[in-house]
Design an enzyme around this catalytic site. Structure first.
Site, PDB file in Angstrom:
ATOM      1  N   TRP A 147       0.813  -1.218   0.000  1.00  8.79           N
ATOM      2  CA  TRP A 147       0.000   0.000   0.000  1.00  8.79           C
ATOM      3  C   TRP A 147       0.846   1.267   0.000  1.00  8.79           C
ATOM      4  O   TRP A 147       0.523   2.235  -0.688  1.00  8.79           O
ATOM      5  CB  TRP A 147      -0.986  -0.037   1.165  1.00  8.79           C
ATOM      6  CG  TRP A 147      -1.897  -1.213   1.024  1.00  8.79           C
ATOM      7  CD1 TRP A 147      -1.991  -2.310   1.832  1.00  8.79           C
ATOM      8  CD2 TRP A 147      -2.810  -1.456  -0.066  1.00  8.79           C
ATOM      9  NE1 TRP A 147      -2.900  -3.211   1.329  1.00  8.79           N
ATOM     10  CE2 TRP A 147      -3.420  -2.718   0.168  1.00  8.79           C
ATOM     11  CE3 TRP A 147      -3.163  -0.741  -1.206  1.00  8.79           C
ATOM     12  CZ2 TRP A 147      -4.366  -3.259  -0.702  1.00  8.79           C
ATOM     13  CZ3 TRP A 147      -4.109  -1.287  -2.076  1.00  8.79           C
ATOM     14  CH2 TRP A 147      -4.695  -2.530  -1.820  1.00  8.79           C
ATOM     15  N   ASP A 213      -1.139   6.745   6.787  1.00 11.09           N
ATOM     16  CA  ASP A 213      -2.249   5.923   6.328  1.00 11.09           C
ATOM     17  C   ASP A 213      -2.531   4.898   7.418  1.00 11.09           C
ATOM     18  O   ASP A 213      -1.754   3.975   7.633  1.00 11.09           O
ATOM     19  CB  ASP A 213      -1.882   5.234   5.007  1.00 11.09           C
ATOM     20  CG  ASP A 213      -2.940   4.236   4.539  1.00 11.09           C
ATOM     21  OD1 ASP A 213      -3.968   4.074   5.232  1.00 11.09           O
ATOM     22  OD2 ASP A 213      -2.740   3.614   3.478  1.00 11.09           O
ATOM     23  N   LYS A 237     -12.205  -1.642   7.628  1.00  6.82           N
ATOM     24  CA  LYS A 237     -11.532  -2.599   8.506  1.00  6.82           C
ATOM     25  C   LYS A 237     -12.159  -2.594   9.906  1.00  6.82           C
ATOM     26  O   LYS A 237     -12.613  -3.613  10.389  1.00  6.82           O
ATOM     27  CB  LYS A 237     -10.041  -2.253   8.636  1.00  6.82           C
ATOM     28  CG  LYS A 237      -9.336  -1.934   7.338  1.00  6.82           C
ATOM     29  CD  LYS A 237      -9.242  -3.106   6.395  1.00  6.82           C
ATOM     30  CE  LYS A 237      -8.404  -2.754   5.179  1.00  6.82           C
ATOM     31  NZ  LYS A 237      -8.284  -3.860   4.220  1.00  6.82           N
TER      32      LYS A 237
END
Length: 411
Positions: A147, A213, A237
Site C-alpha cells: 500500500w 495511512d 476494517k
C-alpha cells in the site's frame, strides 16, 4: 386472505396508524414471533461464524443488530438510512454527532479538521500530494509494503518524490529514514495489511508534517493525532462497510491545494462544506456513528488496544511454539496486531501425499466456521485479520484449530 386484504384497507392511512394496525395483525396471527425468531437465528449465525477477512471485515453483532432494527425506519420516521437525504436535518445531526464522537474517541485537537470523504486509500494516494505538495516541491515516502508502494507510485505523478526508506524485503519497518530538508512532508503506512508489518512508533520529519495511512489499524489503539499533519483511514476494517474515508487534517495545511486538484479531493472545499459539498455516503456515516458508540461502550481505545494485543499474541505464540510447522516471516519488532501473516513450512508446503497444506488449512478451517484466512493473492500463505470486532473467543477457536491441524499433518 384477511391479512393481505387488511393491507389494502389501511394503505391510505398515515404511516403511524398503518404501523399500529400492522402490529396488531402480526400479534393476532403470531407473525411477530416468527419474524423475531428468524432475526435471532440470523444474528446467532453471525456471532458463531469466525470471520478473519482482511476487509471488508467483520462488524460486531451488536452494531448489526442496531442496523437491523433501524434499516427500514430510522427512529420511527418511516425513512430508511439508505434513502435519507444528505441535506435533511436528520442527517445534519447524524453527520455532526458522528464527527463529535470520533473527536472524543481519538482525542482530536481543536486545530484539526475532520472530513468524511469517498475514494478510500487509493483516493488519498492522489489527494495527499495534490493538497500538500507545492508545484516545485518535494516529499519523502517510506515504503514498507504494497500500500505504501502504491502511494509512492501515485505521488510521483505530481512532483519530486524521494524514497526515504525501503527495506529489502517487506518484513520490517526501517531502522533509519533518509529525509530531505526540501521535502514538504513525510508519508508512511502505519499498518501494511498484505505483509503484516506495523509501525509501533510514529516517524518524525524536519518539516513537522507526517502523513499516516491508518486504514487497517484505525481505532485499534490510542494515537497522538498532534504528531500528524494528516491522518487518514478507510472505514472497511474497523469502522463499517467500504465507501467512506476519514481524513484528519491540521488546519494550517488546508488551502494549499494544487491548481489541478479535483474538487472531490480538495481538503479545503470538503472541510468548508462540512463533508457535504457533494452527496455524502449517508448510510456509511450513520453506521460509523453506531460503531463509535460501540467503541465507547467497550471502554475506548485503551481497552481495545489491550484486547487486540491479547488476540494477536495468542496466534503469534502458537506460530512461534510450532517448531517450524508455522512460520511468520515478519520481524517480531514489526509484527502487526491486526493482520497476522504466516506460512506452513513443511517441505514445499506439501503433505506426504503432495497436498498443498496452506490451501488445505484454509479449506478445513472454513468447514469449522473459521473463514477469510487465505493470504493475499500477491503473496499467498495464510492471513488472520484480528480487527476490533473479531472476538477473543473466535481467536481461541483459530488457535485450537492450528493445534489440531499441526498434529494431523506434521507427521
Amino acid at each position: 386472505a384477511e391479512y393481505m386484504g387488511s393491507f389494502k384497507l389501511i394503505s391510505n392511512l398515515s404511516l403511524f396508524h398503518q404501523k399500529q394496525i400492522i402490529i396488531k395483525i402480526n400479534k393476532f396471527f403470531n407473525l411477530s414471533f416468527i419474524i423475531n425468531k428468524q432475526l435471532i437465528m440470523d444474528l446467532n449465525e453471525h456471532k458463531n461464524l469466525a470471520n478473519f477477512a482482511p476487509g471488508p471485515a467483520r462488524m460486531s453483532t451488536e452494531v448489526l443488530e442496531l442496523i437491523q432494527k433501524e434499516i427500514v425506519s430510522l427512529g420511527g420516521s418511516g425513512i430508511s438510512p439508505l434513502e435519507l437525504s444528505h441535506r435533511s436535518p436528520t442527517f445534519a445531526k447524524i453527520n455532526s454527532d458522528t464527527e463529535s464522537l470520533l473527536r472524543e474517541i481519538l482525542k482530536i485537537p481543536e486545530n484539526y479538521k475532520v472530513i468524511f470523504m469517498q475514494g478510500g486509500g487509493h483516493g488519498q494516494f492522489a489527494a495527499v500530494p495534490l493538497n500538500l505538495l507545492p508545484s516545485d516541491g518535494e516529499a519523502d515516502y517510506i515504503v514498507t509494503g504494497t500500500w505504501s508502494q502504491k502511494a509512492y507510485a501515485e505521488a510521483q505523478k505530481f512532483g519530486k518524490i524521494n524514497l526515504a526508506a525501503k527495506p529489502d524485503k517487506f518484513i520490517t519497518t526501517p531502522e533509519s529514514v533518509v529525509t530531505s530538508d526540501k521535502a514538504s512532508f513525510l508519508y508512511y503506512c502505519d499498518n501494511e495489511t498484505i505483509h503484516g508489518v506495523e509501525f509501533h512508533h510514529v516517524p518524525t520529519h524536519p518539516s513537522g508534517v507526517v502523513v499516516g495511512d491508518h486504514s487497517s489499524n484505525f481505532l485499534s489503539k490510542p494515537v497522538d493525532v498532534s504528531r500528524y499533519g494528516v491522518l487518514y483511514a478507510g472505514a472497511q476494517k474497523n469502522v463499517g462497510p467500504p465507501g467512506l474515508c476519514f481524513v484528519i487534517v491540521r488546519e494550517d495545511l488546508i488551502g494549499k491545494q494544487s491548481s489541478i486538484c479535483p474538487v472531490i479531493l480538495d481538503y479545503k472545499t470538503n472541510a468548508d462544506a462540512k463533508s457535504l459539498y457533494y452527496t455524502a455516503p449517508v448510510f456509511n456515516i450513520w453506521v460509523a456513528g453506531l460503531v463509535f458508540r460501540w467503541i465507547k461502550e467497550q471502554g475506548g481505545l485503551e481497552v481495545l488496544d489491550s484486547r487486540n494485543r491479547e488476540k494477536s499474541e495468542i496466534i503469534y505464540t502458537r506460530i512461534d511454539d510450532s517448531k517450524g510447522f508455522y512460520n511468520c516471516p515478519v520481524m517480531k519488532s514489526s509484527r502487526s496486531r491486526m493482520n497476522v501473516v504466516f506460512r506452513i513450512n513443511s517441505p514445499d508446503n506439501k503433505s506426504g501425499s503432495g497436498v498443498d497444506l496452506e490451501k488445505l488449512f484454509v479449506t478445513e478451517a472454513a468447514k469449522q466456521g473459521l473463514i477469510g484466512l487465505a493470504g493475499h493473492r500477491s503473496v499467498g500463505g495464510i492471513r488472520a485479520s484480528l480487527y476490533n470486532s473479531v472476538t477473543l473467543e473466535a481467536v481461541k477457536r483459530l488457535d485450537a484449530f492450528m493445534v489440531e491441524f499441526q498434529e494431523k499433518y506434521s507427521k
